[in-house]
Write a protein that holds these residues in place. Structure first.
Motif, mmCIF file in Angstrom:
data_model
loop_
_atom_site.group_PDB
_atom_site.id
_atom_site.type_symbol
_atom_site.label_atom_id
_atom_site.label_comp_id
_atom_site.label_asym_id
_atom_site.label_seq_id
_atom_site.Cartn_x
_atom_site.Cartn_y
_atom_site.Cartn_z
ATOM 1 N N LEU A 296 -2.223 10.659 2.470
ATOM 2 C CA LEU A 296 -1.160 9.676 2.255
ATOM 3 C C LEU A 296 -0.734 9.641 0.789
ATOM 4 N N LYS A 297 -1.702 9.686 -0.102
ATOM 5 C CA LYS A 297 -1.370 9.687 -1.535
ATOM 6 C C LYS A 297 -0.563 10.918 -1.919
ATOM 7 N N LEU A 298 -0.904 12.061 -1.322
ATOM 8 C CA LEU A 298 -0.198 13.303 -1.638
ATOM 9 C C LEU A 298 1.271 13.255 -1.246
ATOM 10 N N ILE A 299 1.589 12.498 -0.182
ATOM 11 C CA ILE A 299 2.991 12.423 0.264
ATOM 12 C C ILE A 299 3.683 11.163 -0.250
ATOM 13 N N GLY A 300 3.029 10.471 -1.194
ATOM 14 C CA GLY A 300 3.680 9.342 -1.843
ATOM 15 C C GLY A 300 3.550 8.018 -1.127
ATOM 16 N N VAL A 301 2.577 7.903 -0.221
ATOM 17 C CA VAL A 301 2.361 6.650 0.511
ATOM 18 C C VAL A 301 1.091 5.982 -0.030
ATOM 19 N N THR A 302 1.177 4.684 -0.312
ATOM 20 C CA THR A 302 0.022 3.942 -0.796
ATOM 21 C C THR A 302 -0.767 3.385 0.382
ATOM 22 N N PRO A 303 -2.015 3.832 0.582
ATOM 23 C CA PRO A 303 -2.831 3.307 1.686
ATOM 24 C C PRO A 303 -3.582 2.049 1.258
ATOM 25 N N ILE A 304 -3.683 1.107 2.165
ATOM 26 C CA ILE A 304 -4.459 -0.111 1.919
ATOM 27 C C ILE A 304 -5.380 -0.312 3.119
ATOM 28 N N LEU A 305 -6.680 -0.384 2.881
ATOM 29 C CA LEU A 305 -7.638 -0.598 3.952
ATOM 30 C C LEU A 305 -7.951 -2.089 4.076
ATOM 31 N N THR A 306 -7.989 -2.562 5.296
ATOM 32 C CA THR A 306 -8.334 -3.952 5.552
ATOM 33 C C THR A 306 -9.164 -4.038 6.823
ATOM 34 N N GLY A 307 -9.863 -5.173 6.973
ATOM 35 C CA GLY A 307 -10.630 -5.382 8.197
ATOM 36 C C GLY A 307 -12.031 -4.830 8.171
#
Length: 283
Positions: free
Chosen positions: A234-245
């Motif tokens: 995700l970071k490589l394609i410019g998307v910021t991942p956020i983990l929750t739960g």
């Protein structure tokens, strides 16, 4: 491709092709015929997906024929019953076929492999340039393997449906979506989740993807490795991942496994994730 198979250590099948290998291996021990194979057809092309040649190479893996020029088409037309052609060079249905002229004659035995709804998947077949007769037990073995592969087909289809629906990407607003992950994760399902995250992130032109782990009941190295892989992609394609739960027991297990989660943004719940992005939930 023609492979010499060894007896498996277990009887768990991951998909139809693995089950096909095991079926041919078992049949080769009890049916004295040169070639056993499983063919897949789409109504136009007959393709050999798994092949077992004992001596002469009569069929090769990946080999294709027009469906109606193949012996397999005769088996499908014959219905759910076993088809036996003791002498290919003398039988009215096969003596003028190009494949018979190429072989010079022999014996063919087959039974269709169908989906539960009756749609044909392909056939499980035996072929030899020599004439053969078959015992009732050998015929029963063909019928049993056809039923087994039908069962595996249904399981494979059900698993594919589960993998496609158990991790849907849910759009929240422009550029933001949630990926809820529910249930246990094995290696195959992990790959499906990664593909879903990548494809949907590009399709929806996401800036942020919130990955909700509250539905995961068990965490192991496969889960951790998958999370790290998803985050990296995700970071490589410019998307910021956020983990929750992250449940407390899952968090403790991740720490015990020395998972490298330090560079990943982890928050307690969806509200905190949306607040981090810049949204505010009004009550």
């Amino acid at each position: 491709m023609n492979t010499t198979y060894t007896r498996p250590n277990n009887t768990q099948f991951r998909d139809i092709e693995e089950a096909a290998i095991r079926a041919l291996q078992l049949m080769a021990e009890f049916v004295d015929i040169n070639t056993l194979f499983i063919a897949r057809n789409d109504g136009k092309t007959n393709r050999m997906i798994k092949v077992f040649n004992k001596e002469d190479i009569l069929v090769s893996e990946g080999e294709e024929l027009p469906f109606y020029e193949s012996y397999c088409s005769l088996s499908v037309k014959h219905g759910d019953r076993i088809l036996i052609i003791p002498d290919l060079s003398m039988d009215e249905k096969t003596k003028e076929m190009n494949v018979t002229k190429h072989l010079g004659g022999g014996t063919f035995i087959a039974i269709p492999i169908n989906y539960k709804d009756g749609e044909n998947y392909g056939t499980i077949c035996g072929l030899d340039t020599k004439k053969h007769s078959f015992t009732d037990e050998q015929i029963s073995l063909f019928e049993t393997m056809s039923s087994l592969l039908t069962y595996v087909l249904e399981l494979d289809y059900s698993h594919q449906q589960l993998y496609q629906t158990a991790a849907p990407v849910v759009p929240i607003t422009s550029g933001v979506a949630i990926l809820p992950v529910v249930g246990d994760i094995d290696e195959r399902r992990a790959e499906g989740i990664i593909e879903t995250a990548l494809f949907k992130s590009q399709e929806l032109r996401l800036n942020h993807l919130v990955i909700d782990l509250s539905g995961i009941m068990y965490i192991n190295e496969t889960v951790i490795a998958s999370l790290l892989k998803i985050v990296t992609i995700l970071k490589l394609i410019g998307v910021t991942p956020i983990l929750t739960g992250f449940q407390p027991d899952l968090a403790m297990k991740a720490v015990q496994m020395n998972a490298e989660l330090g560079t990943i943004l982890i928050v307690a719940n969806l509200e905190q994730a949306l607040n981090h992005i810049g949204f505010e939930l009004k009550k």
